[in-house]
Structures are given as structure tokens and as C-alpha cells.
Design an enzyme around this catalytic site. Structure first.
Site, PDB file in Angstrom:
ATOM      1  CG  ASP A  23     -28.696  16.221  -5.113  1.00 10.35           C
ATOM      2  OD1 ASP A  23     -29.880  16.264  -4.699  1.00 10.35           O
ATOM      3  OD2 ASP A  23     -28.337  15.499  -6.059  1.00 10.35           O
ATOM      4  CB  SER A  38      -2.914  42.051   2.327  1.00 11.12           C
ATOM      5  OG  SER A  38      -2.931  40.885   3.140  1.00 11.12           O
ATOM      6  CD  GLU A  91      -6.347  39.175   7.040  1.00 17.82           C
ATOM      7  OE1 GLU A  91      -6.864  40.023   6.299  1.00 17.82           O
ATOM      8  OE2 GLU A  91      -5.245  38.620   6.785  1.00 17.82           O
ATOM      9  CE1 TYR A  93      22.879   7.839  -2.188  1.00 13.24           C
ATOM     10  CE2 TYR A  93      24.192   8.588  -4.064  1.00 13.24           C
ATOM     11  CZ  TYR A  93      23.666   7.558  -3.291  1.00 13.24           C
ATOM     12  OH  TYR A  93      23.922   6.258  -3.624  1.00 13.24           O
TER      13      TYR A  93
END
Length: 528
Positions: A197, A391, A398, A465
Site C-alpha cells: 500500500d 532440516s 543455504e 555478580y
């Protein structure tokens, strides 16, 4: 989300994604701004957890606990009104910062498709938030009667109003403006989003300054897409709809057509396809004849006309891509757009992730696990698009192919470097968690509760910590103990040199190097 045409569900694939988009299991990860987490007041006091909030019933639209937007924001004057909702000025009570609140009445969401449209708009805005020149979503809320989207306020008004006010307008100024608009669309496409749009009314100025940033807005009709995916819904605003949309067979190329129409209007003041009725406009679009003979076209440069013709090519396969538009001579005349492959958003984030130390990478993995489905739906779709064999992992090949489909050309060495950066455990593939951590936008670090969750992950004994032993253990858990001296990592972050990391030091590390968040119809034009 107002528009002239019908809209709804596009494909079974998109519908399924939306159906799972914001499940109740993610209810605790509300995307609306919440009470600020309690931060330790001294370096010797452990941080306190964010205060617990009472959760409301699950909302049917967003699929998570309902919240009252008025608990955090005061709503003010009306800013605009569309087919589905009203936008008001709103003020955050805690900070006094102003935003825009788009309120969508639930009574107007009459069917499942309408609800899915709202969910998708929220998912896409989360996905794109943080990108340059795209309006930021601050939070999404649902109450008994409405859905509220709190967004960055663009107080500078519509782009074309500013142009009209200026009066004189040159081709060079038009080229500069178009460059910004096309860069926005290139970002959307590289992140797997089609706007659907694009029109002048959906480009707003952030403020009234002379050099105000331009922001794209209204993603109510936008969709996630994968390369090669075909959409069939006729959506958009009449003057800007591409011919293939009218033929119900289209993809991201339709956005380029819409920008081509905008460029035509910028240069001559009227749309290229005009008629008294909507059907008449559609017939003109399908005929595809563009007038380059009437005034002022004889005085407009050949390069400008060439670009318009290539953006308004009726064959989407022959139409320029966003990257090709940015490399067109007319756009490049002032030398600001170099003739080199453009980094897409995923590529840029991977590069940023690569430069981080392993401590910060592990913290991002923890934060990624805290994010709600709607916040990461876009990245989830991108992962699925790259994982071509389903996978659950992305291989080197890929990754190479996925980045190439997004228009990024890389050397073998560069691909390998990015693979190694994202592959935290070094097993030769990128799993889903690694991908989200490496590609989520750093604006997620603005959320105090996310940072606190990550700090707690390291602080196993809740001492307040992170010690060397705790850091070493966490890196080992994620397979990221690469042999680098833990003392070296600690020394980078340990501001008070006490040999351990407190919450303030941790937050400083996480936010270091990240950009500061920003506080927050047709027009008859004549340009010479």
C-alpha cells in the site's frame, strides 16, 4: 489500515503462520511497555527482579493477556482516522514522551481474516522496528473493546504537504527523495516483507525540521513473503496498484510499480493513470499507456523518464528491483549511491553480530529465548525461507543461496565468515536459536526485563555478580569457549576492576556500540 480495495488472507502458508503468531504460551512476554524493571541502586547490591504484574484474560486478537493502554499512556487529540481505526496523540505517563496510538475497534474485525490482518500488522511492525526510515512500534495492547498500537510520533506531517509548502522543487531533490523511499522498500524486501500500500500519504516526516527524517508507515496491508511466493488478493489504493495485482498474481515487484507512480507524480504533478471511477483507473493501469509528451515532460531529463519507464514496466519480470533502482544513473547523479551490492538487513545484522565478543553473543541467545512469537515472526519466516530442506538448520550453501535471493553478492570467504559468526557452537550449521540471536535487531536491548533475564542466566548463585567461573560455565554450555582468556573478556567489561561483573556493567556492555533509540488523495503538484 484504510484502503480502497478488499483485503484478507493471502495463502494457506501465511494463514498458518498467523494462526500460530501470538500464542497464549507467550503471554508472559507481552510486547507492550511494562513497568520498568528494578535496577540495582549500588554496585554492591544485587539487582532485583522486575516486579510481577497481574495478568488479564487472553485477548482473542493478539492471543496474549489483555492490558489497559491507559495505565501507561494518556490519550490526547485525534491525529487521523481510517477504515478500521482512529489514531490519537498519546503521552507516556512515566516519561512524558509523546507517541501516536492507533486504536482498532474489535467490533470492526468481523471475521477471522480481519483478526489475522491485525496480528500480521503487529508482527511485521515488530520485525521492521529499528530499521532506518520505518516508523517504530513501541508496544501493542488489547483490551475488551480495542487493539492499540503505540508507535513513534511523526509530527512533521505528510511528505507531499511539505513539498507543496516548499513550492520550488528540482529533479535533484526528487532523486534524493526517491532514493530514501526506495531504500525503505529495499529494506522491507530484504527482510521478507511486501508493503502492498505504498502511496504518498504513507510517508510521514518525523518532525517539522527542515531535514527531518522520512518515515514509512501503515503496514496494515503488508505481508511476509518468500522468494517465488505468489499473492492473489487485490489490495492497495487505486492510483498505485500494479497491473499484476489486478490480475491476482503478484509479488514484491508490485511495490516498485507503486513507487514508479509516486515518482511520476513527483515529476509532473498528476498520476499516470487517471479516470473518473475506480474501474476506469484499473482499466487505464491494465492498458499501461504512460504519457511522456504533455507538459512538463519535454523539459524533464531523459534519465528521469528512463527510470519511470523501467519502474512502470507492465511485465513484473522486466521491472527493476529496488537494488537496481538505487543503481540507476538518475538516482546516482550526485554520487551518493555507490555502484556496489547493497547490504540487506540480515547481512548487516550478521556483520554486527560477528564483531561481538562471545559473552555478548551468549547473552543475545538468552534474550532471543525471551522474545514473544509476534516479535520474531518475521525472522522465523526468514529462517524457514533459507532452510530449504526443512532440516531445522541452515547450511553454508543455504546461507549463500538465501542471501543471494535477497540481492546480496558475497565472496566465498565473506559467506564463510558470516557462517562462522552465527554458528555459535561450531557444528557447521546455524540452528534456529543461533539465527534469531544473530539477526534480531539490537533495539531489543532497550527492554530492561530482557537484559535482566540474560544477567540472571549468567549469575547462577544469584549473588548479583557474574564471576569468571560463571562466565566460563555459560560459554561452555553454548559451545562458545573458544580458548580466549576469560580474564580478557572480564577486563573489557569490569568497570570497577573488582574481577567480576555487576548488573550495571553488564547493561553497559550490552548497549555499547548500539545506536541510541529515538525518543520518542491525489494532489495537484507542479514542480519545475
Amino acid at each position: 489500515m484504510g484502503n480502497c480495495c478488499s483485503h484478507g488472507r493471502d495463502s494457506a502458508d501465511n494463514g498458518d503462520a498467523l494462526e500460530n503468531g501470538a500464542s497464549a504460551s507467550n503471554a508472559a512476554n507481552s510486547t507492550g511497555p511494562t513497568a520498568e524493571a528494578s535496577v540495582p541502586q549500588s554496585k554492591h547490591a544485587p539487582p532485583s527482579p522486575p516486579p510481577a504484574t497481574k495478568q488479564g484474560p487472553i485477548g482473542p486478537v493478539l492471543g496474549r493477556p489483555m492490558e489497559d493502554v491507559k495505565a501507561s499512556y494518556s490519550l490526547g487529540k485525534e491525529l487521523g482516522r481510517g477504515q478500521f481505526g482512529v489514531t490519537h496523540l498519546c503521552t507516556q505517563k512515566a516519561t512524558g514522551h509523546q507517541f501516536a496510538c492507533k486504536t482498532i475497534a474489535k467490533r470492526k474485525l468481523v471475521n477471522k481474516e480481519d483478526i489475522e490482518d491485525v496480528r500480521r500488522e503487529v508482527q511485521i511492525m515488530h520485525h521492521l522496528t529499528g530499521q532506518p526510515n520505518i516508523v517504530e512500534l513501541k508496544g501493542a495492547y488489547e483490551d475488551k473493546h480495542s487493539v492499540h498500537l503505540v508507535m513513534e510520533l511523526c509530527a512533521g506531517g505528510e511528505l507531499f504537504d511539505r513539498i507543496i509548502a516548499k513550492g520550488h522543487y528540482s529533479e535533484r531533490a526528487a532523486a534524493s527523495l526517491l532514493r530514501t523511499i526506495v531504500q525503505i522498500v529495499h529494506t522491507c524486501h530484504s527482510m521478507g516483507v511486501i508493503h502492498r500500500d505504498l502511496k504518498p500519504e504513507n510517508f510521514l516526516l518525523l518532525n517539522k525540521d527542515e531535514n527531518s527524517p522520512l518515515k514509512a508507515t501503515d503496514f496494515g496491508l503488508s505481508v511476509f513473503y518468500k522468494p517465488g511466493e505468489v499473492f492473489k488478493d487485490i489490495v492497495g489504493s487505486a492510483y498505485y496498484i500494479a497491473p499484476e495485482v489486478l490480475k491476482r498474481k503478484y509479488g514484491p515487484e508490485a511495490d516498485i510499480w507503486s513507487i514508479g507512480v509516486m515518482l511520476y507524480i513527483l515529476l509532473c504533478g498528476v498520476p499516470p493513470f487517471w479516470a473518473e471511477s475506480e474501474n476506469g483507473i484499473f482499466n487505464a493501469i491494465l492498458r499501461g499507456h504512460v504519457d511522456f509528451s504533455s507538459d512538463p515532460w519535454p523539459s524533464i531529463s531523459p534519465q528521469a523518464k528512463d527510470l519511470v519507464k523501467k519502474m512502470l514496466n507492465s511485465d513484473p519480470k522486466q521491472r527493476l528491483t529496488a537494488a537496481q533502482v538505487l543503481n540507476h544513473p538518475w538516482i546516482k547523479e550526485d554520487g551518493e549511491a555507490p555502484d556496489v551490492p547493497l547490504d540487506n538487513a540480515v547481512m548487516s545484522r550478521l556483520k554486527q553480530f560477528k564483531a561481538m565478543n562471545n559473552f555478548k553473543k551468549v547473552a543475545l541467545r538468552v534474550i532471543a529465548g525471551c522474545l514473544s512469537e509476534e516479535e520474531i515472526m518475521g525472522l522465523k519466516e526468514m529462517f524457514k525461507g533459507m532452510d530449504t530442506d526443512s532440516s531445522g538448520t541452515i547450511t553454508l550453501e543455504e546461507l549463500r543461496q538465501g542471501l543471494a535471493k535477497q540481492g546480496t553478492r558475497l565472496s566465498e570467504y565473506e559467506v564463510q565468515q558470516l557462517m562462522e559468526a552465527a554458528d555459535a557452537d561450531g557444528n557447521g550449521t546455524i540452528d534456529y536459536g543461533e539465527f534469531i540471536a544473530a539477526t534480531m535487531h539490537i533495539n531489543r536491548l532497550d527492554r530492561e526485563e530482557h537484559l535482566y533475564s540474560a544477567f540472571q542466566h549468567f549469575d547462577k548463585d544469584n549473588s548479583g555478580y557474574i564471576t569468571m567461573e560463571e562466565l566460563e560455565q555459560a560459554l561452555r554450555e553454548f559451545g562458545m569457549n573458544d580458548g580466549r582468556d576469560i580474564k580478557e573478556i572480564i577486563s573489557e567489561v569490569d568497570g570497577d576492576n573488582d574481577g567480576r561483573i555487576n548488573y550495571d556493567e553488564f547493561v553497559a556492555m550490552m548497549r555499547k556500540g548500539n545506536p541510541d533509540p529515538i525518543p520518542k488523495k491525489r494532489r495537484e503538484l507542479s514542480f519545475k
